[in-house]
Design a protein around this motif. Structure first.
Motif, short mmCIF file in Angstrom:
data_model
loop_
_atom_site.label_atom_id
_atom_site.label_comp_id
_atom_site.label_asym_id
_atom_site.label_seq_id
_atom_site.Cartn_x
_atom_site.Cartn_y
_atom_site.Cartn_z
N ALA A 50 0.97 -1.27 -0.15
CA ALA A 50 -0.06 -0.10 0.01
C ALA A 50 0.92 1.34 0.02
O ALA A 50 1.97 1.36 0.33
CB ALA A 50 -1.12 0.26 1.26
N MET A 51 0.21 2.41 -0.65
CA MET A 51 0.95 3.48 -0.50
C MET A 51 2.29 3.78 -1.16
O MET A 51 3.10 4.49 -0.91
CB MET A 51 1.11 4.10 0.89
CG MET A 51 0.03 4.35 1.85
SD MET A 51 -1.32 5.31 1.20
CE MET A 51 -0.58 7.00 1.16
N SER A 52 2.33 2.99 -2.23
CA SER A 52 3.59 2.76 -3.22
C SER A 52 3.41 3.80 -4.38
O SER A 52 2.50 4.25 -4.62
CB SER A 52 3.64 1.25 -3.66
OG SER A 52 3.86 0.55 -2.53
N LYS A 53 4.61 3.86 -5.16
CA LYS A 53 4.38 4.59 -6.33
C LYS A 53 5.17 3.94 -7.21
O LYS A 53 6.35 3.21 -6.98
CB LYS A 53 4.79 5.92 -6.06
CG LYS A 53 6.26 6.22 -5.61
CD LYS A 53 6.28 7.78 -5.55
CE LYS A 53 8.00 8.24 -5.15
NZ LYS A 53 8.20 9.63 -4.97
N ALA A 54 4.92 4.16 -8.51
CA ALA A 54 5.71 3.55 -9.73
C ALA A 54 5.64 4.37 -10.90
O ALA A 54 4.93 5.22 -11.07
CB ALA A 54 4.98 2.07 -9.97
N LYS A 55 6.67 4.19 -11.66
CA LYS A 55 6.68 4.73 -13.33
C LYS A 55 7.19 3.73 -14.17
O LYS A 55 8.09 2.74 -13.63
CB LYS A 55 7.42 5.90 -13.16
CG LYS A 55 8.79 6.02 -12.94
CD LYS A 55 9.62 7.40 -13.22
CE LYS A 55 11.20 7.13 -12.99
NZ LYS A 55 11.73 8.45 -13.49
N ALA A 56 6.82 3.85 -15.33
CA ALA A 56 7.23 2.85 -16.43
C ALA A 56 7.54 3.64 -17.70
O ALA A 56 7.13 4.59 -17.95
CB ALA A 56 6.31 1.87 -16.73
N GLY A 57 8.28 3.04 -18.55
CA GLY A 57 8.79 3.32 -19.96
C GLY A 57 7.53 3.06 -20.98
O GLY A 57 6.46 2.56 -20.67
N LYS A 58 7.77 3.27 -22.12
CA LYS A 58 6.79 3.33 -23.42
C LYS A 58 6.14 2.07 -23.38
O LYS A 58 6.86 1.16 -23.11
CB LYS A 58 7.73 3.57 -24.51
CG LYS A 58 6.89 3.43 -25.96
CD LYS A 58 7.67 3.77 -27.27
CE LYS A 58 6.70 3.70 -28.34
NZ LYS A 58 7.71 3.76 -29.55
N ASN A 59 4.81 1.92 -23.38
CA ASN A 59 3.85 0.68 -23.60
C ASN A 59 4.02 -0.39 -22.05
O ASN A 59 4.00 -1.24 -22.22
CB ASN A 59 4.23 -0.04 -24.71
CG ASN A 59 4.09 0.72 -26.01
OD1 ASN A 59 3.03 1.04 -26.10
ND2 ASN A 59 4.92 0.46 -26.95
N GLY A 60 4.65 0.45 -20.86
CA GLY A 60 4.69 -0.17 -19.74
C GLY A 60 3.28 -0.50 -19.20
O GLY A 60 2.30 0.23 -19.61
N ALA A 61 3.23 -1.24 -18.35
CA ALA A 61 2.23 -1.57 -17.52
C ALA A 61 2.47 -1.34 -15.94
O ALA A 61 3.55 -1.74 -15.69
CB ALA A 61 1.48 -3.00 -17.73
N ILE A 62 1.46 -0.93 -15.18
CA ILE A 62 1.82 -0.64 -13.90
C ILE A 62 0.38 -1.03 -13.01
O ILE A 62 -0.47 -0.78 -13.37
CB ILE A 62 1.87 0.94 -13.51
CG1 ILE A 62 2.94 1.42 -14.29
CG2 ILE A 62 1.86 0.79 -11.88
CD1 ILE A 62 3.26 2.96 -13.80
N ALA A 63 0.69 -2.08 -11.81
CA ALA A 63 -0.37 -2.51 -11.03
C ALA A 63 -0.10 -2.22 -9.82
O ALA A 63 1.09 -2.57 -9.28
CB ALA A 63 -0.51 -4.04 -11.18
N LEU A 64 -0.97 -1.33 -9.05
CA LEU A 64 -0.66 -1.01 -7.65
C LEU A 64 -1.97 -1.56 -6.86
O LEU A 64 -3.10 -1.34 -7.33
CB LEU A 64 -0.47 0.70 -7.45
CG LEU A 64 0.75 1.13 -8.36
CD1 LEU A 64 0.47 2.62 -8.31
CD2 LEU A 64 1.96 0.67 -7.69
N THR A 65 -1.74 -1.44 -5.50
CA THR A 65 -2.82 -1.90 -4.73
C THR A 65 -3.13 -0.88 -3.62
O THR A 65 -2.26 -0.01 -3.57
CB THR A 65 -2.43 -3.35 -3.98
OG1 THR A 65 -1.36 -3.02 -3.04
CG2 THR A 65 -2.25 -4.41 -4.82
#
Length: 103
Positions: A50-65
């Motif tokens: 919980a309370m996390s953060k993320a970033k991705a490059g071109k065509n990336g996918a991010i899953a957060l809870t």
């Protein structure tokens, strides 16, 4: 941190920090307040903390809870760079599970 093609990283400690720049990298973290960054194209980031953060490059996918107190359970939100998320921009989740840019 990893920079090779298809890198795979995982962490479970609170406030973990993972970074990868290789094409098709895969990152996973389960610690509270984790920070994940993948700048390679087609990277996948999954964070169950919980309370996390993320970033991705071109065509990336991010899953957060996020924890939903009224339901007594976690919910997962998934975003895709180029559709609903911007490239190389940190995101976290708001209370209703939508991705919001970090300041």
């Amino acid at each position: 941190a990893a920079s090779g093609y298809g890198s795979q990283l995982a962490a479970s400690g609170d406030k973990s920090q993972l970074a990868a720049s290789g094409y098709g990298s895969q990152l996973a973290a389960s610690g509270y307040g984790s920070q994940l960054a993948a700048s390679g194209d087609n990277s996948v980031i999954v964070c169950s903390g919980a309370m996390s953060k993320a970033k991705a490059g071109k065509n990336g996918a991010i899953a957060l809870t996020r924890w939903v107190e009224s339901e007594g359970r976690c919910r997962i939100s998934v975003g895709y760079v180029g559709e609903d998320l911007k490239e190389d921009t940190f995101y976290t989740l708001c209370e209703n599970g939508n991705f919001v840019e970090c300041e």
